[in-house]
Design a protein around this motif. Structure first.
Motif, PDB file in Angstrom:
ATOM      1  N   ASP A  39     -10.837  -2.557 -10.946  1.00  0.00           N
ATOM      2  CA  ASP A  39     -10.723  -4.026 -10.944  1.00  0.00           C
ATOM      3  C   ASP A  39     -11.378  -4.564  -9.675  1.00  0.00           C
ATOM      4  N   PRO A  40     -12.704  -4.423  -9.579  1.00  0.00           N
ATOM      5  CA  PRO A  40     -13.385  -4.790  -8.323  1.00  0.00           C
ATOM      6  C   PRO A  40     -13.492  -6.300  -8.122  1.00  0.00           C
ATOM      7  N   PRO A  41     -13.842  -6.746  -6.900  1.00  0.00           N
ATOM      8  CA  PRO A  41     -14.107  -8.170  -6.691  1.00  0.00           C
ATOM      9  C   PRO A  41     -15.393  -8.586  -7.395  1.00  0.00           C
ATOM     10  N   ARG A  42     -15.815  -9.844  -7.223  1.00  0.00           N
ATOM     11  CA  ARG A  42     -16.922 -10.402  -8.012  1.00  0.00           C
ATOM     12  C   ARG A  42     -18.228  -9.605  -7.911  1.00  0.00           C
TER      13      ARG A  42
ATOM     14  N   VAL B 139      -6.248   2.927  -4.817  1.00  0.00           N
ATOM     15  CA  VAL B 139      -7.185   2.820  -3.686  1.00  0.00           C
ATOM     16  C   VAL B 139      -7.464   1.338  -3.435  1.00  0.00           C
ATOM     17  N   GLU B 140      -7.363   0.935  -2.180  1.00  0.00           N
ATOM     18  CA  GLU B 140      -7.543  -0.477  -1.837  1.00  0.00           C
ATOM     19  C   GLU B 140      -7.978  -0.581  -0.378  1.00  0.00           C
ATOM     20  N   ILE B 141      -8.885  -1.528  -0.107  1.00  0.00           N
ATOM     21  CA  ILE B 141      -9.458  -1.621   1.237  1.00  0.00           C
ATOM     22  C   ILE B 141      -8.582  -2.412   2.218  1.00  0.00           C
ATOM     23  N   SER B 142      -7.739  -3.327   1.691  1.00  0.00           N
ATOM     24  CA  SER B 142      -6.931  -4.172   2.589  1.00  0.00           C
ATOM     25  C   SER B 142      -5.607  -3.498   2.962  1.00  0.00           C
ATOM     26  N   LYS B 143      -5.393  -3.392   4.291  1.00  0.00           N
ATOM     27  CA  LYS B 143      -4.189  -2.726   4.806  1.00  0.00           C
ATOM     28  C   LYS B 143      -2.915  -3.430   4.329  1.00  0.00           C
TER      29      LYS B 143
ATOM     30  N   LEU C 157      -8.785   2.627   1.813  1.00  0.00           N
ATOM     31  CA  LEU C 157     -10.196   2.938   2.111  1.00  0.00           C
ATOM     32  C   LEU C 157     -11.101   2.182   1.144  1.00  0.00           C
ATOM     33  N   ASP C 158     -12.372   2.109   1.457  1.00  0.00           N
ATOM     34  CA  ASP C 158     -13.371   1.640   0.505  1.00  0.00           C
ATOM     35  C   ASP C 158     -13.373   2.629  -0.670  1.00  0.00           C
ATOM     36  N   THR C 159     -13.491   2.101  -1.905  1.00  0.00           N
ATOM     37  CA  THR C 159     -13.409   2.969  -3.086  1.00  0.00           C
ATOM     38  C   THR C 159     -14.403   4.125  -3.016  1.00  0.00           C
ATOM     39  N   GLY C 160     -15.659   3.815  -2.700  1.00  0.00           N
ATOM     40  CA  GLY C 160     -16.696   4.849  -2.639  1.00  0.00           C
ATOM     41  C   GLY C 160     -16.316   5.950  -1.659  1.00  0.00           C
TER      42      GLY C 160
ATOM     43  N   LEU D 138      -8.221   1.892  -9.007  1.00  0.00           N
ATOM     44  CA  LEU D 138      -9.166   1.589  -7.926  1.00  0.00           C
ATOM     45  C   LEU D 138      -9.298   0.079  -7.730  1.00  0.00           C
ATOM     46  N   TYR D 139      -9.414  -0.358  -6.484  1.00  0.00           N
ATOM     47  CA  TYR D 139      -9.376  -1.782  -6.121  1.00  0.00           C
ATOM     48  C   TYR D 139      -8.003  -2.320  -6.547  1.00  0.00           C
ATOM     49  N   CYS D 140      -6.940  -1.649  -6.112  1.00  0.00           N
ATOM     50  CA  CYS D 140      -5.611  -1.878  -6.709  1.00  0.00           C
ATOM     51  C   CYS D 140      -4.863  -3.065  -6.134  1.00  0.00           C
ATOM     52  N   GLY D 141      -5.353  -3.706  -5.059  1.00  0.00           N
ATOM     53  CA  GLY D 141      -4.627  -4.840  -4.493  1.00  0.00           C
ATOM     54  C   GLY D 141      -3.208  -4.433  -4.124  1.00  0.00           C
ATOM     55  N   THR D 142      -2.230  -5.209  -4.587  1.00  0.00           N
ATOM     56  CA  THR D 142      -0.828  -4.896  -4.269  1.00  0.00           C
ATOM     57  C   THR D 142      -0.221  -3.940  -5.304  1.00  0.00           C
ATOM     58  N   GLY D 143      -1.082  -3.259  -6.046  1.00  0.00           N
ATOM     59  CA  GLY D 143      -0.632  -2.189  -6.936  1.00  0.00           C
ATOM     60  C   GLY D 143      -0.212  -2.642  -8.323  1.00  0.00           C
ATOM     61  N   THR D 144      -0.396  -3.942  -8.621  1.00  0.00           N
ATOM     62  CA  THR D 144       0.163  -4.492  -9.867  1.00  0.00           C
ATOM     63  C   THR D 144      -0.241  -3.723 -11.135  1.00  0.00           C
ATOM     64  N   ILE D 145      -1.544  -3.525 -11.348  1.00  0.00           N
ATOM     65  CA  ILE D 145      -1.967  -2.959 -12.646  1.00  0.00           C
ATOM     66  C   ILE D 145      -1.417  -1.543 -12.833  1.00  0.00           C
ATOM     67  N   GLY D 146      -1.620  -0.693 -11.815  1.00  0.00           N
ATOM     68  CA  GLY D 146      -1.152   0.691 -11.930  1.00  0.00           C
ATOM     69  C   GLY D 146       0.351   0.744 -12.190  1.00  0.00           C
TER      70      GLY D 146
ATOM     71  N   ALA E 155      -1.555 -11.692   0.669  1.00  0.00           N
ATOM     72  CA  ALA E 155      -2.080 -10.641  -0.213  1.00  0.00           C
ATOM     73  C   ALA E 155      -2.630 -11.226  -1.513  1.00  0.00           C
ATOM     74  N   PHE E 156      -3.532 -10.475  -2.143  1.00  0.00           N
ATOM     75  CA  PHE E 156      -4.105 -10.916  -3.421  1.00  0.00           C
ATOM     76  C   PHE E 156      -3.031 -10.891  -4.505  1.00  0.00           C
ATOM     77  N   TYR E 157      -2.938 -11.962  -5.257  1.00  0.00           N
ATOM     78  CA  TYR E 157      -2.052 -12.004  -6.425  1.00  0.00           C
ATOM     79  C   TYR E 157      -2.710 -12.947  -7.424  1.00  0.00           C
ATOM     80  N   GLN E 158      -2.803 -12.512  -8.694  1.00  0.00           N
ATOM     81  CA  GLN E 158      -3.510 -13.333  -9.688  1.00  0.00           C
ATOM     82  C   GLN E 158      -2.892 -14.727  -9.762  1.00  0.00           C
ATOM     83  N   VAL E 159      -3.747 -15.759  -9.920  1.00  0.00           N
ATOM     84  CA  VAL E 159      -3.252 -17.144  -9.813  1.00  0.00           C
ATOM     85  C   VAL E 159      -2.672 -17.697 -11.119  1.00  0.00           C
TER      86      VAL E 159
HETATM   87  N1  SAH Z   1      -6.100  -4.951  -9.139  1.00  0.00           N
HETATM   88  C1  SAH Z   1      -5.509  -5.969  -8.310  1.00  0.00           C
HETATM   89  C2  SAH Z   1      -6.481  -6.604  -7.328  1.00  0.00           C
HETATM   90  C3  SAH Z   1      -7.815  -7.018  -7.866  1.00  0.00           C
HETATM   91  S1  SAH Z   1      -8.767  -8.026  -6.771  1.00  0.00           S
HETATM   92  C4  SAH Z   1      -4.809  -7.029  -9.137  1.00  0.00           C
HETATM   93  O1  SAH Z   1      -5.086  -7.204 -10.317  1.00  0.00           O
HETATM   94  O2  SAH Z   1      -3.963  -7.729  -8.594  1.00  0.00           O
HETATM   95  C5  SAH Z   1      -9.870  -6.885  -6.049  1.00  0.00           C
HETATM   96  C6  SAH Z   1      -9.275  -6.062  -4.926  1.00  0.00           C
HETATM   97  O3  SAH Z   1     -10.298  -5.175  -4.441  1.00  0.00           O
HETATM   98  C7  SAH Z   1      -8.801  -6.874  -3.720  1.00  0.00           C
HETATM   99  O4  SAH Z   1      -7.468  -6.529  -3.439  1.00  0.00           O
HETATM  100  C8  SAH Z   1      -9.751  -6.413  -2.572  1.00  0.00           C
HETATM  101  O5  SAH Z   1      -9.094  -6.346  -1.309  1.00  0.00           O
HETATM  102  C9  SAH Z   1     -10.158  -5.027  -3.044  1.00  0.00           C
HETATM  103  N2  SAH Z   1     -11.465  -4.523  -2.546  1.00  0.00           N
HETATM  104  C10 SAH Z   1     -12.593  -5.233  -2.286  1.00  0.00           C
HETATM  105  N3  SAH Z   1     -13.599  -4.402  -1.941  1.00  0.00           N
HETATM  106  C11 SAH Z   1     -13.112  -3.139  -1.986  1.00  0.00           C
HETATM  107  C12 SAH Z   1     -13.691  -1.847  -1.762  1.00  0.00           C
HETATM  108  N4  SAH Z   1     -14.955  -1.718  -1.399  1.00  0.00           N
HETATM  109  N5  SAH Z   1     -12.907  -0.769  -1.930  1.00  0.00           N
HETATM  110  C13 SAH Z   1     -11.607  -0.889  -2.279  1.00  0.00           C
HETATM  111  N6  SAH Z   1     -11.006  -2.088  -2.522  1.00  0.00           N
HETATM  112  C14 SAH Z   1     -11.754  -3.198  -2.384  1.00  0.00           C
END
Ligand code: SAH
Length: 460
Positions: A386-389, A338-342, A364-367, A317-325, A286-290
């Motif tokens: 907190d979307p990806p790049r 909301v997060e796309i990875s199961k 689900l996808d955020t949109g 939104l884009y919550c990963g493992t829920g850390t920020i919320g 799972a995603f976790y900040q490095v």
């Molecule tokens: N907020 C988290 C994760 C940020 S990384 C934290 O700080 O730890 C970005 C996250 O967005 C990743 O977990 C990735 O799986 C998710 N993601 C990527 N595309 C997405 C989309 N279209 N909709 C929802 N989540 C998405």
């Protein structure tokens, strides 16, 4: 007519600035023809050989530093010139922070045309040994001996190294032991060209207590019972920091490092870590900040910007493992992630429970999620993104804005897509009120930025 550069000839250049990838920029001739020279620093005077001559730019190979820049330091990393990981091992950390600050402000003004500057840039207390995650690819040298290290810049060639200065020290020690044991057990390395061989990568994660989860990424289901036992016995005896050893099976031919199937060989299958006084379970995939310490600083700023009150409804939104919320959440708020990875959503639900926080997570996808009844029937006071790049994109920004939250907190790891999205937010009625840069990735070309956006409907 200005004099033209000739390929393979050497010239003297003064470095005018540095790009995010660590390439110095020099100008040549009356028209200021741009020459990129890797491993240089602003104000260096260097001799460089032209190795690439394109229509609009050239690339030079550093041959001699004639006069070093005052910001130059001796790197300490012997792999700096070859490794694709770090961009700024050769300049002072102060100079690096200045470059990153300008990188964010330049994106705001040049890409976004925005009247916005960061009010601060939060540098790291330590620019070395901060990474809590390491991925070391494995290969065989020309004599068939196992080696492990890093990918050379812009390539898939694996170079051997003893140590990486931005990674935790324990990672190098375990990696070096693991390579020796794998070699003794006669386990072959995966070859990207022939698609044959077994071991692809040695992957590690650690928490603040220095507990390590070690994963072998392999092109097989098993290494064989006897070899797996020998591997675990030797490594755990030698390194008490190891809390779990796993196998990840990846038979895919492409570039993705991790496969989908995990098996625990020894010990724990998760790590637990404390971040901003909350407890988190971290699955190895799972995603976790490095960078733990800088992440805490980033999240505390996000918390201040979000200014959440009792009774608020908050979207993460884009919550990963829920850390920020979970970190922002106080008792009595309604949190929806909301997060796309199961896998990440599974961890997010577990993490909310671990911290006694009532939350709902949608996979689900955020949109798409923002179009579902589950969200449409809610009225958020604050939205965290907190979307990806690649950022959110116009459609998602429109949908996010249509919920009419008072505040939006945007956390970004890419100033360029951030600037683009801020322009769209502006056209949807959200003004960027404050922005702060945070360096989560010292020595590399990356940094984070957190922005507070407020609805200008509040001012009417
Ligand atoms: N907020 C988290 C994760 C940020 S990384 C934290 O700080 O730890 C970005 C996250 O967005 C990743 O977990 C990735 O799986 C998710 N993601 C990527 N595309 C997405 C989309 N279209 N909709 C929802 N989540 C998405």
């Amino acid at each position: 007519m200005s004099e033209k550069l000739i390929k393979n000839n050497s010239y003297t250049f003064t470095i005018e600035s540095l790009c995010g990838n660590g390439n110095g920029v020099a100008k040549y001739g009356e028209n200021g023809f741009v020459v990129f020279i890797p491993c240089t620093a602003k104000d260096d005077i260097v001799k460089a050989k032209i190795i690439k001559l394109a229509k609009n730019y050239a690339v030079g190979k550093l041959e001699e530093i004639i006069t070093p820049s005052p910001s130059r330091i001796s790197s300490g990393c012997p792999h700096m010139a070859q490794c694709g990981g770090c961009s700024f091992q050769h300049i002072s950390y102060e100079a690096e922070c200045e470059i990153k600050k300008n990188m964010i402000n330049d994106s705001f003004s040049h890409i976004g045309g925005l009247d916005l500057e960061i009010s601060g840039f939060v540098g790291a207390d330590s620019s070395s040994r901060y990474r809590n995650k390491a991925m070391y690819p494995v290969a065989e040298d020309k004599n068939g001996k196992l080696i492990s290290g890093f990918y050379a810049a812009m390539s898939h060639r694996i170079k051997e190294h003893e140590d990486c200065l931005i990674g935790a020290e324990i990672f190098s020690k375990i990696k070096n032991s693991a390579v020796e044991i794998l070699e003794n057990l006669g386990i072959s390395a995966y070859n990207e060209e022939t698609k044959k061989g077994i071991i692809r990568c040695i992957y590690m994660r650690k928490n603040t207590k220095n507990e390590v989860l070690l994963t072998f990424i392999v092109n097989a289901d098993t290494l064989g019972e006897t070899k797996e036992k020998a591997l675990c016995d030797t490594l755990t005896k030698k390194h008490s920091e190891i809390k779990g050893i796993l196998i990840n099976t990846n038979r895919k031919e492409g570039n993705s490092l991790l496969g989908n199937s995990w098996r625990t060989l020894w010990g724990d299958e998760y790590l637990y870590d404390t971040l901003c006084e909350r407890k988190f379970r971290i699955a190895p995939g799972a995603f976790y900040q490095v960078n733990h310490d800088q992440t805490q600083k980033l999240y505390y700023i996000a918390k201040e910007f979000a200014d959440i009150k009792e009774g608020d409804t908050v979207f993460d939104l884009y919550c990963g493992t829920g850390t920020i919320g979970i970190i922002l959440a106080e008792k009595g708020i309604k949190l929806v992630g909301v997060e796309i990875s199961k896998d990440a959503v599974k961890d997010a639900s577990e993490n909310a429970k671990l911290n006694g926080i009532d939350a709902e997570f949608i996979c689900l996808d955020t949109g798409e999620a923002l179009n579902t009844e589950r969200l449409l029937n809610k009225k958020p006071d604050v939205i965290i993104i907190d979307p990806p790049r690649k950022g959110c994109g116009d459609d998602a920004v429109e949908k996010i804005s249509s919920f009419g939250a008072n505040r939006i907190v945007y956390i970004s790891c890419n100033p360029q897509t951030l600037a683009r999205d801020l322009v769209k937010f502006k056209s949807c009625g959200y003004e960027a009120e404050k922005a702060v840069g945070v360096d989560l990735f010292p020595r590399t070309g990356h940094c984070e930025c957190v922005v507070k956006l407020t609805s200008n409907k509040n001012n009417i």
